[in-house]
Write a protein that holds these residues in place. Structure first.
Motif, PDB file in Angstrom:
ATOM      1  N   GLU A  15      98.027 111.724 -20.494  1.00 26.94           N
ATOM      2  CA  GLU A  15      97.908 111.003 -21.764  1.00 26.94           C
ATOM      3  C   GLU A  15      96.548 110.326 -21.892  1.00 26.94           C
ATOM      4  O   GLU A  15      95.999 110.200 -22.988  1.00 26.94           O
ATOM      5  N   ALA A  16      96.019 109.901 -20.749  1.00 29.50           N
ATOM      6  CA  ALA A  16      94.709 109.243 -20.756  1.00 29.50           C
ATOM      7  C   ALA A  16      93.567 110.257 -20.767  1.00 29.50           C
ATOM      8  O   ALA A  16      92.398 109.876 -20.650  1.00 29.50           O
ATOM      9  N   ARG A  17      93.908 111.556 -20.864  1.00 24.01           N
ATOM     10  CA  ARG A  17      92.937 112.650 -20.963  1.00 24.01           C
ATOM     11  C   ARG A  17      92.030 112.733 -19.732  1.00 24.01           C
ATOM     12  O   ARG A  17      90.885 113.164 -19.799  1.00 24.01           O
ATOM     13  N   VAL A  18      92.592 112.339 -18.611  1.00 22.22           N
ATOM     14  CA  VAL A  18      91.823 112.423 -17.368  1.00 22.22           C
ATOM     15  C   VAL A  18      91.544 113.872 -16.995  1.00 22.22           C
ATOM     16  O   VAL A  18      90.441 114.216 -16.541  1.00 22.22           O
ATOM     17  N   PHE A  19      92.529 114.744 -17.224  1.00 23.07           N
ATOM     18  CA  PHE A  19      92.384 116.129 -16.789  1.00 23.07           C
ATOM     19  C   PHE A  19      91.483 116.944 -17.720  1.00 23.07           C
ATOM     20  O   PHE A  19      91.259 118.134 -17.470  1.00 23.07           O
ATOM     21  N   ALA A  20      90.978 116.295 -18.759  1.00 19.41           N
ATOM     22  CA  ALA A  20      89.975 116.961 -19.586  1.00 19.41           C
ATOM     23  C   ALA A  20      88.659 117.081 -18.827  1.00 19.41           C
ATOM     24  O   ALA A  20      87.801 117.884 -19.166  1.00 19.41           O
ATOM     25  N   VAL A  21      88.516 116.263 -17.768  1.00 18.87           N
ATOM     26  CA  VAL A  21      87.326 116.324 -16.907  1.00 18.87           C
ATOM     27  C   VAL A  21      87.580 117.372 -15.830  1.00 18.87           C
ATOM     28  O   VAL A  21      88.598 117.337 -15.133  1.00 18.87           O
ATOM     29  N   ARG A  22      86.667 118.309 -15.699  1.00 20.14           N
ATOM     30  CA  ARG A  22      86.883 119.464 -14.818  1.00 20.14           C
ATOM     31  C   ARG A  22      87.091 119.070 -13.363  1.00 20.14           C
ATOM     32  O   ARG A  22      87.850 119.692 -12.651  1.00 20.14           O
ATOM     33  N   ARG A  23      86.433 118.009 -12.905  1.00 22.69           N
ATOM     34  CA  ARG A  23      86.513 117.628 -11.491  1.00 22.69           C
ATOM     35  C   ARG A  23      87.600 116.604 -11.210  1.00 22.69           C
ATOM     36  O   ARG A  23      87.682 116.067 -10.104  1.00 22.69           O
ATOM     37  N   ALA A  24      88.457 116.318 -12.180  1.00 20.40           N
ATOM     38  CA  ALA A  24      89.416 115.230 -12.019  1.00 20.40           C
ATOM     39  C   ALA A  24      90.570 115.583 -11.082  1.00 20.40           C
ATOM     40  O   ALA A  24      91.034 114.743 -10.323  1.00 20.40           O
ATOM     41  N   ALA A  25      91.057 116.826 -11.130  1.00 21.35           N
ATOM     42  CA  ALA A  25      92.240 117.195 -10.359  1.00 21.35           C
ATOM     43  C   ALA A  25      92.091 116.925  -8.856  1.00 21.35           C
ATOM     44  O   ALA A  25      92.995 116.355  -8.228  1.00 21.35           O
ATOM     45  N   PRO A  26      90.972 117.317  -8.209  1.00 20.77           N
ATOM     46  CA  PRO A  26      90.826 117.011  -6.786  1.00 20.77           C
ATOM     47  C   PRO A  26      90.811 115.514  -6.494  1.00 20.77           C
ATOM     48  O   PRO A  26      91.336 115.071  -5.466  1.00 20.77           O
ATOM     49  N   VAL A  27      90.234 114.734  -7.410  1.00 23.22           N
ATOM     50  CA  VAL A  27      90.197 113.281  -7.215  1.00 23.22           C
ATOM     51  C   VAL A  27      91.601 112.705  -7.321  1.00 23.22           C
ATOM     52  O   VAL A  27      92.003 111.838  -6.538  1.00 23.22           O
ATOM     53  N   VAL A  28      92.375 113.190  -8.293  1.00 31.33           N
ATOM     54  CA  VAL A  28      93.762 112.741  -8.444  1.00 31.33           C
ATOM     55  C   VAL A  28      94.572 113.110  -7.205  1.00 31.33           C
ATOM     56  O   VAL A  28      95.359 112.307  -6.697  1.00 31.33           O
ATOM     57  N   ALA A  29      94.373 114.336  -6.720  1.00 30.84           N
ATOM     58  CA  ALA A  29      95.092 114.784  -5.525  1.00 30.84           C
ATOM     59  C   ALA A  29      94.789 113.877  -4.342  1.00 30.84           C
ATOM     60  O   ALA A  29      95.692 113.489  -3.583  1.00 30.84           O
ATOM     61  N   GLY A  30      93.519 113.518  -4.181  1.00 33.08           N
ATOM     62  CA  GLY A  30      93.143 112.629  -3.084  1.00 33.08           C
ATOM     63  C   GLY A  30      93.760 111.252  -3.237  1.00 33.08           C
ATOM     64  O   GLY A  30      94.231 110.657  -2.260  1.00 33.08           O
ATOM     65  N   ALA A  31      93.775 110.755  -4.468  1.00 33.73           N
ATOM     66  CA  ALA A  31      94.329 109.418  -4.711  1.00 33.73           C
ATOM     67  C   ALA A  31      95.834 109.389  -4.465  1.00 33.73           C
ATOM     68  O   ALA A  31      96.376 108.396  -3.971  1.00 33.73           O
ATOM     69  N   LEU A  32      96.529 110.481  -4.808  1.00 34.16           N
ATOM     70  CA  LEU A  32      97.979 110.560  -4.617  1.00 34.16           C
ATOM     71  C   LEU A  32      98.355 111.076  -3.226  1.00 34.16           C
ATOM     72  O   LEU A  32      99.544 111.155  -2.888  1.00 34.16           O
ATOM     73  N   ARG A  33      97.345 111.472  -2.454  1.00 32.42           N
ATOM     74  CA  ARG A  33      97.550 111.971  -1.091  1.00 32.42           C
ATOM     75  C   ARG A  33      98.425 113.215  -1.059  1.00 32.42           C
ATOM     76  O   ARG A  33      99.354 113.338  -0.258  1.00 32.42           O
ATOM     77  N   VAL A  34      98.127 114.131  -1.985  1.00 28.47           N
ATOM     78  CA  VAL A  34      98.798 115.427  -2.018  1.00 28.47           C
ATOM     79  C   VAL A  34      97.714 116.503  -2.152  1.00 28.47           C
ATOM     80  O   VAL A  34      96.532 116.201  -2.362  1.00 28.47           O
ATOM     81  N   SER A  35      98.124 117.753  -2.064  1.00 27.27           N
ATOM     82  CA  SER A  35      97.163 118.847  -2.202  1.00 27.27           C
ATOM     83  C   SER A  35      96.859 119.107  -3.676  1.00 27.27           C
ATOM     84  O   SER A  35      97.620 118.713  -4.564  1.00 27.27           O
ATOM     85  N   ARG A  36      95.740 119.791  -3.918  1.00 32.78           N
ATOM     86  CA  ARG A  36      95.387 120.148  -5.292  1.00 32.78           C
ATOM     87  C   ARG A  36      96.422 121.088  -5.907  1.00 32.78           C
ATOM     88  O   ARG A  36      96.744 120.996  -7.086  1.00 32.78           O
TER      89      ARG A  36
END
Length: 219
Positions: free
Chosen positions: A176-197
């Motif tokens: 909803e916050a349009r974070v995934f509109a940024v191409r490099r966001a998914a790996p950062v989210v994965a790291g923050a949530l401590r899960v794989s991409r």
């Protein structure tokens, strides 16, 4: 030195090391007093906060009037000095081998440093104004931290204890916050949530998939 030691009250010789140890541990913020319940006089005092000294009146009152259910330890209760300082105090009745009160030990702790520290901490933790969103509009990494951190505070569950449903809820907020509109966001989210991409991509695909009702209503 030996004569001075011998002339000291036997109760001071017995309990003095304990009183001195407490005074050293809490000093200079604690006054430790040993009272004589028979004469209602001060036997000895460590780190005095007033002008009273050995031999001065204790003004303890009658020990027989104390609540017997407390079992000889009373407090912490509040006392006040003439300069306005508040004290937290505890008193213990020390008994001899016959079970009679032999001395009363009182520890008076100056609460001023604690109150000052609490005041400083409460000032740091005071409510803040709403953050200026234009400053963070382009900072997608800050947005990730803000969304995940807010969810952790709301639920009380740290990232490492999040369930699958928790992660789905977080990803929904990030989407909803349009974070995934940024191409490099998914790996950062994965790291923050401590899960794989791949986990992030899989949950995100499931989140975005139309519900059965939506598929039925489609033309």
């Amino acid at each position: 030195m030996g004569e001075v030691e011998e002339s000291r009250d036997p109760r001071v010789r017995m309990w003095g090391p304990v009183c001195q140890a407490v005074a050293l541990l809490l000093g200079p913020y604690a006054e430790v007093v040993l009272h004589d319940p028979d004469t209602d006089r001060v036997l000895e005092i460590w780190n005095p906060m007033t002008t009273r000294g050995p031999g001065d009146p204790s003004l303890l009152g009658e020990l027989d009037d104390l609540d017997p259910s407390v079992r000889d330890v009373y407090g912490p209760y509040e006392k006040m000095l003439v300069d306005g300082r508040r004290l937290s105090s505890v008193s213990a009745v020390l008994r001899n081998e016959q079970g009679r009160p032999s001395a009363v030990l009182c520890v008076n702790l100056d609460r001023t440093p604690l109150e000052q520290a609490a005041s400083v901490l409460s000032a740091f933790g005071a409510p803040t104004v709403q953050r200026p969103e234009p400053l963070f509009e382009q900072d997608w990494s800050e947005r990730i931290q803000h969304v995940i951190g807010s969810y952790v505070r709301e639920t009380g569950r740290p990232v490492e204890r999040m369930t699958r449903q928790d992660r789905m809820a977080v990803l929904g907020r990030l989407d909803e916050a349009r974070v995934f509109a940024v191409r490099r966001a998914a790996p950062v989210v994965a790291g923050a949530l401590r899960v794989s991409r791949s986990t992030v991509y899989g949950l995100l695909a499931e989140l975005r998939a139309p519900s059965p009702a939506q598929r039925t209503d489609a033309p």
